[in-house]
Motif scaffolding. Structure first.
Motif, PDB file in Angstrom:
ATOM      1  N   LEU A  48       0.837  -1.202   0.000  1.00  0.00           N
ATOM      2  CA  LEU A  48       0.000   0.000   0.000  1.00  0.00           C
ATOM      3  C   LEU A  48       0.874   1.255   0.000  1.00  0.00           C
ATOM      4  CD1 LEU A  48      -3.152   0.334   0.190  1.00  0.00           C
ATOM      5  CD2 LEU A  48      -2.795   0.888   2.582  1.00  0.00           C
ATOM      6  N   VAL A  49       1.891   1.257   0.847  1.00  0.00           N
ATOM      7  CA  VAL A  49       2.787   2.407   0.942  1.00  0.00           C
ATOM      8  C   VAL A  49       3.508   2.649  -0.388  1.00  0.00           C
ATOM      9  CG1 VAL A  49       4.912   3.256   2.020  1.00  0.00           C
ATOM     10  CG2 VAL A  49       3.115   2.233   3.434  1.00  0.00           C
ATOM     11  N   PHE A  50       3.997   1.574  -0.991  1.00  0.00           N
ATOM     12  CA  PHE A  50       4.739   1.747  -2.237  1.00  0.00           C
ATOM     13  C   PHE A  50       3.817   2.202  -3.375  1.00  0.00           C
ATOM     14  CE2 PHE A  50       6.999   0.429  -6.095  1.00  0.00           C
ATOM     15  CZ  PHE A  50       8.202   1.079  -5.882  1.00  0.00           C
ATOM     16  N   ALA A  51       2.585   1.707  -3.385  1.00  0.00           N
ATOM     17  CA  ALA A  51       1.634   2.151  -4.410  1.00  0.00           C
ATOM     18  C   ALA A  51       1.370   3.652  -4.271  1.00  0.00           C
ATOM     19  CB  ALA A  51       0.333   1.367  -4.304  1.00  0.00           C
ATOM     20  N   TYR A  52       1.323   4.136  -3.024  1.00  0.00           N
ATOM     21  CA  TYR A  52       1.142   5.584  -2.812  1.00  0.00           C
ATOM     22  C   TYR A  52       2.363   6.353  -3.310  1.00  0.00           C
ATOM     23  CZ  TYR A  52      -0.165   9.946  -0.428  1.00  0.00           C
ATOM     24  OH  TYR A  52      -0.504  11.253  -0.149  1.00  0.00           O
ATOM     25  N   GLN A  53       3.546   5.792  -3.090  1.00  0.00           N
ATOM     26  CA  GLN A  53       4.753   6.428  -3.635  1.00  0.00           C
ATOM     27  C   GLN A  53       4.664   6.549  -5.156  1.00  0.00           C
ATOM     28  OE1 GLN A  53       8.666   5.104  -2.180  1.00  0.00           O
ATOM     29  NE2 GLN A  53       7.597   3.906  -0.633  1.00  0.00           N
ATOM     30  N   LEU A  54       4.250   5.452  -5.797  1.00  0.00           N
ATOM     31  CA  LEU A  54       4.133   5.478  -7.260  1.00  0.00           C
ATOM     32  C   LEU A  54       3.088   6.496  -7.705  1.00  0.00           C
ATOM     33  CD1 LEU A  54       4.330   1.686  -8.212  1.00  0.00           C
ATOM     34  CD2 LEU A  54       6.109   3.432  -8.457  1.00  0.00           C
ATOM     35  N   TYR A  55       1.987   6.562  -6.973  1.00  0.00           N
ATOM     36  CA  TYR A  55       0.944   7.541  -7.301  1.00  0.00           C
ATOM     37  C   TYR A  55       1.508   8.956  -7.244  1.00  0.00           C
ATOM     38  CZ  TYR A  55      -2.990  10.675  -6.453  1.00  0.00           C
ATOM     39  OH  TYR A  55      -3.864  11.745  -6.502  1.00  0.00           O
ATOM     40  N   LEU A  56       2.228   9.264  -6.163  1.00  0.00           N
ATOM     41  CA  LEU A  56       2.784  10.605  -6.011  1.00  0.00           C
ATOM     42  C   LEU A  56       3.827  10.907  -7.080  1.00  0.00           C
ATOM     43  CD1 LEU A  56       3.172  10.789  -2.123  1.00  0.00           C
ATOM     44  CD2 LEU A  56       1.507  12.013  -3.518  1.00  0.00           C
ATOM     45  N   LEU A  57       4.659   9.933  -7.404  1.00  0.00           N
ATOM     46  CA  LEU A  57       5.646  10.131  -8.465  1.00  0.00           C
ATOM     47  C   LEU A  57       4.958  10.400  -9.802  1.00  0.00           C
ATOM     48  CD1 LEU A  57       8.243   7.335  -7.597  1.00  0.00           C
ATOM     49  CD2 LEU A  57       8.639   9.804  -7.544  1.00  0.00           C
ATOM     50  N   GLY A  58       3.951   9.585 -10.098  1.00  0.00           N
ATOM     51  CA  GLY A  58       3.245   9.761 -11.364  1.00  0.00           C
ATOM     52  C   GLY A  58       2.563  11.110 -11.462  1.00  0.00           C
ATOM     53  N   ARG A  59       1.967  11.544 -10.363  1.00  0.00           N
ATOM     54  CA  ARG A  59       1.217  12.809 -10.380  1.00  0.00           C
ATOM     55  C   ARG A  59       2.128  14.030 -10.317  1.00  0.00           C
ATOM     56  NH1 ARG A  59      -3.708  14.880  -9.975  1.00  0.00           N
ATOM     57  NH2 ARG A  59      -4.698  12.846  -9.896  1.00  0.00           N
ATOM     58  N   THR A  60       3.148  13.983  -9.462  1.00  0.00           N
ATOM     59  CA  THR A  60       3.926  15.211  -9.202  1.00  0.00           C
ATOM     60  C   THR A  60       5.273  15.258  -9.919  1.00  0.00           C
ATOM     61  OG1 THR A  60       4.997  14.313  -7.214  1.00  0.00           O
ATOM     62  CG2 THR A  60       2.856  15.382  -6.923  1.00  0.00           C
ATOM     63  N   GLU A  61       5.787  14.112 -10.356  1.00  0.00           N
ATOM     64  CA  GLU A  61       7.086  14.103 -11.027  1.00  0.00           C
ATOM     65  C   GLU A  61       6.953  13.890 -12.540  1.00  0.00           C
ATOM     66  OE1 GLU A  61      10.133  14.566  -9.773  1.00  0.00           O
ATOM     67  OE2 GLU A  61       9.539  14.781  -7.668  1.00  0.00           O
ATOM     68  N   TYR A  62       6.055  12.981 -12.928  1.00  0.00           N
ATOM     69  CA  TYR A  62       5.956  12.624 -14.346  1.00  0.00           C
ATOM     70  C   TYR A  62       4.756  13.245 -15.049  1.00  0.00           C
ATOM     71  CZ  TYR A  62       9.583   9.240 -13.240  1.00  0.00           C
ATOM     72  OH  TYR A  62      10.755   8.650 -12.836  1.00  0.00           O
ATOM     73  N   GLY A  63       3.876  13.881 -14.296  1.00  0.00           N
ATOM     74  CA  GLY A  63       2.738  14.560 -14.906  1.00  0.00           C
ATOM     75  C   GLY A  63       1.788  13.646 -15.648  1.00  0.00           C
ATOM     76  N   VAL A  64       1.562  12.444 -15.109  1.00  0.00           N
ATOM     77  CA  VAL A  64       0.663  11.496 -15.762  1.00  0.00           C
ATOM     78  C   VAL A  64      -0.784  11.990 -15.649  1.00  0.00           C
ATOM     79  CG1 VAL A  64      -0.126   9.106 -15.860  1.00  0.00           C
ATOM     80  CG2 VAL A  64       2.226   9.620 -15.165  1.00  0.00           C
ATOM     81  N   GLU A  65      -1.519  11.906 -16.736  1.00  0.00           N
ATOM     82  CA  GLU A  65      -2.930  12.314 -16.748  1.00  0.00           C
ATOM     83  C   GLU A  65      -3.709  11.496 -15.726  1.00  0.00           C
ATOM     84  OE1 GLU A  65      -7.030  12.049 -17.590  1.00  0.00           O
ATOM     85  OE2 GLU A  65      -5.709  10.467 -18.345  1.00  0.00           O
ATOM     86  N   GLY A  66      -4.626  12.153 -15.022  1.00  0.00           N
ATOM     87  CA  GLY A  66      -5.298  11.556 -13.871  1.00  0.00           C
ATOM     88  C   GLY A  66      -5.955  10.223 -14.132  1.00  0.00           C
TER      89      GLY A  66
END
Length: 286
Positions: A48-66
């Motif tokens: 769960l923790v790592f999935a949240y890390q990936l979510y934050l990376l995707g949203r704030t670092e890579y700019g992945v569409e929601g």
């Protein structure tokens, strides 16, 4: 001093993102979208923790569409919980997965990397060989068992013998002294003991469980399957009953099988239901 100030700036920025309540609420909705409706069915907090890390990376670092990000993280979470990816040596596995992302520079590369790991992990051999073997256990907190519940949630399955969906009973608006949904032994404990099956490990096999409403569980009690199944099957028309048997991975004429034959026949069917749940997530992102 300059380097220290720079590092503290990075920490403040990271803390602000991690503790952003909008991001956290959005992520929790992703967990629900992956079929996991209760903390009780999360077998690995690390996943769960790592999935949240990936979510934050995707949203704030890579700019992945929601929309794409939510579906990708839901699929990743389903995969990592089901396979126990972060159960053994989680720090090493997390570092390895993060290292693979350091070379990524775009949203497309980020998503492609996650998809590559999923494809390499959830192979045909995993679905047809590894997962059925993982189901040959009596562990109460098995990732495979919780994956089955998640898949039933995603597929809109009803509880066995019920008009209500599994998802509504797993996540009810109110809880009484008894859970709305209970695990029922398809071959009841006392019935098996009468047949000479004494071991708790044999009786509590995952493949011997199905989710039913608590009052049906009490009413069935220790009745043999050949006695209670025809009675409860009369509640439904043939098409609904056939769908219920598919949702709960019940082999044809299962109530006439010997216990060992039933377990062996049901495990691959449970694995296939879990696969269908994962494919539902894949299709939702297409």
């Amino acid at each position: 001093p300059e380097q220290r100030a720079n590092q503290f700036d990075k920490l403040r920025d990271a803390q602000g993102r991690v503790l952003n309540l909008t991001y956290w609420a959005d992520f929790l909705n992703i967990v629900r979208a992956a079929g996991y409706r209760s903390a009780k069915t999360i077998s690995s907090v690390n996943a769960l923790v790592f999935a949240y890390q990936l979510y934050l990376l995707g949203r704030t670092e890579y700019g992945v569409e929601g929309f794409k990000l939510k579906n990708a993280i839901a699929r990743w979470l389903f995969m990592s919980l089901l396979t126990g990816r972060f159960t053994s040596s989680p720090e090493s596995r997390m570092e390895q997965d993060l290292a693979e992302l350091r070379e990524m520079t775009s949203a497309e590369q980020f998503l492609a990397r996650l998809a590559t790991v999923e494809t390499a992990t959830l192979t045909d051999d995993y679905w047809t060989k590894t997962l059925p073997l993982d189901l040959a256990t009596s562990a109460g907190r098995s990732p495979a068992l919780f994956g089955f519940y998640a898949a039933q949630t995603l597929l809109g399955a009803r509880a066995l013998f019920s008009a209500m969906n599994v998802v509504d009973l797993l996540d009810p608006p109110a809880q009484g002294q008894k859970k709305a949904l209970e695990r029922h032994h398809l071959f009841p404990r006392q019935y098996l003991k009468g047949m000479g099956v004494e071991s708790v490990r044999d009786i509590n096999q995952i493949a011997n469980y199905a989710l039913v409403e608590w009052d049906d569980n009490i009413a069935i009690s220790d009745a043999p399957p050949g006695q209670y199944w025809p009675k409860y099957a009369e509640r439904f028309d043939p098409d609904t009953l056939a769908a219920m048997m598919r949702w709960h991975a019940l082999p044809s004429d299962w109530w006439t099988l010997g216990y060992d034959s039933f377990l062996a026949a049901r495990r691959p069917l449970i694995a296939d239901v879990i696969r269908q749940g994962y494919q539902k997530l894949v299709g939702a992102g297409s």
